[in-house]
Design a protein around this motif. Structure first.
Motif, short mmCIF file in Angstrom:
data_model
loop_
_atom_site.label_atom_id
_atom_site.label_comp_id
_atom_site.label_asym_id
_atom_site.label_seq_id
_atom_site.Cartn_x
_atom_site.Cartn_y
_atom_site.Cartn_z
N PRO A 230 -4.97 -6.16 -9.55
CA PRO A 230 -6.10 -5.23 -9.55
C PRO A 230 -7.18 -5.58 -8.53
O PRO A 230 -8.04 -4.75 -8.25
CB PRO A 230 -6.65 -5.33 -10.97
N HIS A 231 -7.14 -6.79 -7.96
CA HIS A 231 -8.13 -7.18 -6.96
C HIS A 231 -7.67 -6.88 -5.53
O HIS A 231 -8.43 -7.12 -4.59
CB HIS A 231 -8.46 -8.67 -7.09
N ARG A 232 -6.47 -6.36 -5.38
CA ARG A 232 -5.95 -6.11 -4.03
C ARG A 232 -6.54 -4.82 -3.47
O ARG A 232 -6.44 -3.75 -4.09
CB ARG A 232 -4.43 -6.00 -4.08
N PRO A 233 -7.18 -4.87 -2.29
CA PRO A 233 -7.75 -3.66 -1.69
C PRO A 233 -6.68 -2.61 -1.39
O PRO A 233 -5.51 -2.95 -1.15
CB PRO A 233 -8.38 -4.19 -0.39
N ARG A 234 -7.12 -1.35 -1.38
CA ARG A 234 -6.18 -0.25 -1.20
C ARG A 234 -6.43 0.57 0.07
O ARG A 234 -5.53 1.29 0.50
CB ARG A 234 -6.24 0.69 -2.41
N PHE A 235 -7.63 0.51 0.64
CA PHE A 235 -7.81 1.21 1.92
C PHE A 235 -8.14 0.26 3.06
O PHE A 235 -8.32 0.69 4.20
CB PHE A 235 -8.82 2.36 1.83
N HIS A 236 -8.22 -1.03 2.80
CA HIS A 236 -8.21 -2.05 3.84
C HIS A 236 -6.76 -2.45 4.10
O HIS A 236 -5.93 -2.43 3.19
CB HIS A 236 -8.98 -3.29 3.41
N PHE A 237 -6.47 -2.88 5.34
CA PHE A 237 -5.12 -3.34 5.63
C PHE A 237 -4.89 -4.72 5.04
O PHE A 237 -5.71 -5.63 5.19
CB PHE A 237 -4.86 -3.38 7.14
N THR A 238 -3.78 -4.89 4.37
CA THR A 238 -3.31 -6.19 3.89
C THR A 238 -1.86 -6.35 4.30
O THR A 238 -1.16 -5.37 4.57
CB THR A 238 -3.42 -6.29 2.36
N GLN B 51 -2.21 5.38 14.47
CA GLN B 51 -2.73 6.40 15.37
C GLN B 51 -4.24 6.56 15.22
O GLN B 51 -4.88 7.14 16.10
CB GLN B 51 -2.04 7.74 15.08
N ASP B 52 -4.79 6.05 14.11
CA ASP B 52 -6.19 6.37 13.79
C ASP B 52 -7.03 5.17 13.34
O ASP B 52 -8.17 5.36 12.91
CB ASP B 52 -6.23 7.44 12.70
N LEU B 53 -6.48 3.95 13.42
CA LEU B 53 -7.19 2.75 13.00
C LEU B 53 -7.46 2.69 11.49
O LEU B 53 -8.20 1.83 11.02
CB LEU B 53 -8.52 2.60 13.74
N VAL B 54 -6.82 3.58 10.74
CA VAL B 54 -7.07 3.67 9.29
C VAL B 54 -5.77 3.52 8.51
O VAL B 54 -5.65 2.69 7.61
CB VAL B 54 -7.76 4.99 8.93
N GLY C 142 -5.67 -12.80 1.70
CA GLY C 142 -6.24 -12.36 2.97
C GLY C 142 -6.25 -10.87 3.16
O GLY C 142 -5.29 -10.17 2.85
N VAL C 143 -7.37 -10.36 3.68
CA VAL C 143 -7.59 -8.93 3.91
C VAL C 143 -8.12 -8.75 5.33
O VAL C 143 -8.90 -9.59 5.81
CB VAL C 143 -8.63 -8.36 2.92
N MET C 144 -7.72 -7.68 5.99
CA MET C 144 -8.32 -7.33 7.27
C MET C 144 -9.52 -6.41 7.00
O MET C 144 -9.47 -5.55 6.11
CB MET C 144 -7.31 -6.62 8.15
N ASP D 290 -13.88 -1.73 -2.11
CA ASP D 290 -12.43 -1.61 -2.17
C ASP D 290 -11.88 -2.76 -3.00
O ASP D 290 -11.43 -3.77 -2.48
CB ASP D 290 -11.84 -1.61 -0.76
N HIS D 291 -11.96 -2.58 -4.34
CA HIS D 291 -11.51 -3.61 -5.27
C HIS D 291 -12.25 -4.92 -4.97
O HIS D 291 -13.45 -4.98 -5.16
CB HIS D 291 -9.99 -3.72 -5.25
N SER D 292 -11.59 -5.97 -4.47
CA SER D 292 -12.30 -7.23 -4.22
C SER D 292 -12.99 -7.28 -2.87
O SER D 292 -13.76 -8.21 -2.60
CB SER D 292 -11.33 -8.42 -4.34
N ALA D 293 -12.75 -6.31 -1.99
CA ALA D 293 -13.35 -6.31 -0.66
C ALA D 293 -14.62 -5.46 -0.65
O ALA D 293 -14.63 -4.34 -1.16
CB ALA D 293 -12.36 -5.78 0.37
#
Length: 506
Positions: A25-33, A76-79, A312-314, A448-451
């Motif tokens: 549940p602490h893993r971000p969902r819209f940050h890249f991992t 294509q969009d950095l997202v 680790g999260v970007m 974003d969760h833990s981020a």
């Protein structure tokens, strides 16, 4: 960068990493991992033939910094990102048998070329690999390492990480290092072909005696992941302060790069989160934007990350521009707004001195929050996120305008009650916040969760939070001490950028 090494797990031990990571549940969902395992430094960031490429330090076998590979993702969009085949794998022999560490991607006359640090034992030396046109397949150069040893006669603390650029008819390179007894440094090299390098000398050397590790602007005994570029009227030298295996914080000098030297004018903190935004790397994209990513380290212990299956999260992609005072202003790339859903506009809620109100119309653990505020001298505004219904867990973004000097104030993140788990980091983070004549603050908070990434008047503060009751810690609230006016408050739920577990070996 360095980290405590752990024993390499067997492939069997790696089974289920992606599944465990996805369930956390602490893993971000819209940050890249990464799909699972370990992620650290952004590497090889480039905009190549209309596609953004993000490489990163990766261990697909465990959430531990050991025998590092280069992961690879495209966008294509950095997202939204697509996992690509792992780009570099440590060799069975040779200079990178213990890891392919941080580096960059350059265009060598149409040939994509990686310059990275190969690790063998306690030695880190520059290596080169060339890629296919789509950047999916890489061949290591038989001449590796292309620099056989650090400069002769120099007593250095470390020798790794690369910034490479074309300057006229030659290539130039900075390697992160430190002069023992003096301070961190960026060592300058020159080459006609990326293989044969001549040592020029230190571009700039810091003073580690000027303060100590607890000082927020201490420049460290070694500079990791140096990055040199121009924004506006200034040249900018970014580095991350390191000391004896401990990561501290990212800093940057503004000044003038000319000839073989960098003449510094001012030292700045890049992100107020200290090690939570570390070893950033940037690129100039085809739109002329200076785009940067950083590594969000964990704030929980190794045992917790081992159970979770990932580490680790970007950061989200940031655009860097020149602020009025000559420093860097940072903001998420505009493309991030494409993930917004379910807009809630609260207009201009009234804040009464000394009160706090829960915003019942806004809640969640994947949020993009924007507010335009005006603070009277001496006033403090508070935005609360990740709050449980009983208030036992809450994280507070605090903005204070100085009474004696109203052009200045403080951005502070209070995490003392962010978690009831005694084993996670809950220390506050803070930094200086500039104010205009009307006391205005443009605030944006990404949850974003833990981020957690905070942007206020161009200044950034990044951190991690781990509520022990994550499904309940979704409340949002706002409060004030003194006269605070809310001119606008908008909130959105953010879409996830991937669904389900992803293959560890795409």
């Amino acid at each position: 960068m360095t980290h405590d090494l752990t024993a390499l797990p067997t492939p069997t031990a790696a089974e289920g990493l992606a599944e465990r990571a996805h369930r956390d549940p602490h893993r971000p969902r819209f940050h890249f991992t990464s799909p699972g395992g370990w992620l650290n430094d952004p590497n090889g960031l480039t905009h190549w033939n209309g596609v953004y490429h993000l490489f990163y330090q990766y261990n697909p076998l465990a959430p531990a910094h050991h025998r590092i590979h280069w992961g690879h993702a495209t966008s294509q969009d950095l997202v939204t990102w697509t996992d690509e085949p792992v780009a570099l794998v440590p060799g069975t022999e040779g200079p990178d048998r213990d890891g392919c560490w941080s580096g960059v991607l350059v265009d060598d006359g149409g040939v994509p070329t990686l310059v990275y640090s190969g690790r063998h034992g306690d030695r880190e030396l520059p290596c080169v690999a060339t890629g296919s046109a789509d950047l999916r397949h890489w061949t290591k150069d038989p001449a590796n390492p292309v620099i056989a040893a650090p400069p002769a006669g120099a007593d250095i603390t470390a020798f790794r990480d690369h910034c490479v650029w074309r300057e006229g008819a030659v290539w130039r390179q900075l390697i992160g290092s430190g002069i023992r007894g003096t301070g961190g440094t960026a060592l300058l090299y020159e080459s006609p072909d990326l293989r044969t390098w001549r040592y020029v000398g230190p571009l700039l050397t810091g003073d580690a005696a000027g303060g100590g590790p607890d000082d927020l602007d201490w420049t460290g005994t070694m500079w990791e992941c140096v990055d040199l570029f121009r924004v506006g009227a200034s040249d900018v030298l970014v580095f991350s302060a390191w000391d004896e295996g401990t990561t501290h914080h990212p800093l940057y000098w503004t000044g003038r790069y000319e000839g073989d030297t960098f003449t510094p004018e001012a030292l700045h903190r890049l992100d107020y989160g200290r090690r939570y935004f570390y070893v950033p790397q940037s690129t100039l994209d085809a739109h002329g934007r200076r785009v940067m990513f950083g590594w969000l380290q964990e704030g929980r212990d190794d045992e917790a990350t081992a159970v979770a299956g990932w580490s680790g999260v970007m950061s989200v992609a940031r655009v860097l521009t020149e602020a009025p005072d000559g420093s860097l202003a940072q903001a998420p790339v505009p493309e991030l707004a494409g993930l917004r859903r379910d807009h809630v506009a609260l207009g201009s809620p009234t804040l009464t001195d000394g009160t706090y109100a829960r915003l019942d119309a806004v809640s969640g653990d994947q949020l993009d929050l924007e507010a335009d505020l005006r603070l009277a001298p001496g006033a403090t505004a508070r935005l609360v996120v990740r709050e449980t219904p009983d208030g036992a867990e809450r994280t507070v973004v605090e903005l204070t305008r100085d009474a004696a000097d109203p052009a200045r104030g403080t951005l502070r993140l209070r995490r003392e009650r962010s978690s009831l788990d005694p084993d996670v980091d809950t220390e506050p983070r803070y930094g200086e916040l500039p104010f205009g004549p009307d006391g205005g603050v443009a605030l944006r908070v990404l949850v974003d969760h833990s981020a957690l990434e905070i942007f206020a008047n161009g200044r950034a503060l990044t951190a991690r939070v781990y509520p022990s009751r994550p499904t309940e810690a979704v409340g949002v609230g706002i409060g004030a001490t003194g006269a605070v006016t809310v001119d606008r408050f908008d909130a959105w739920r953010m879409e996830s950028i991937s669904e389900g577990p992803r293959p560890l070996w795409p």
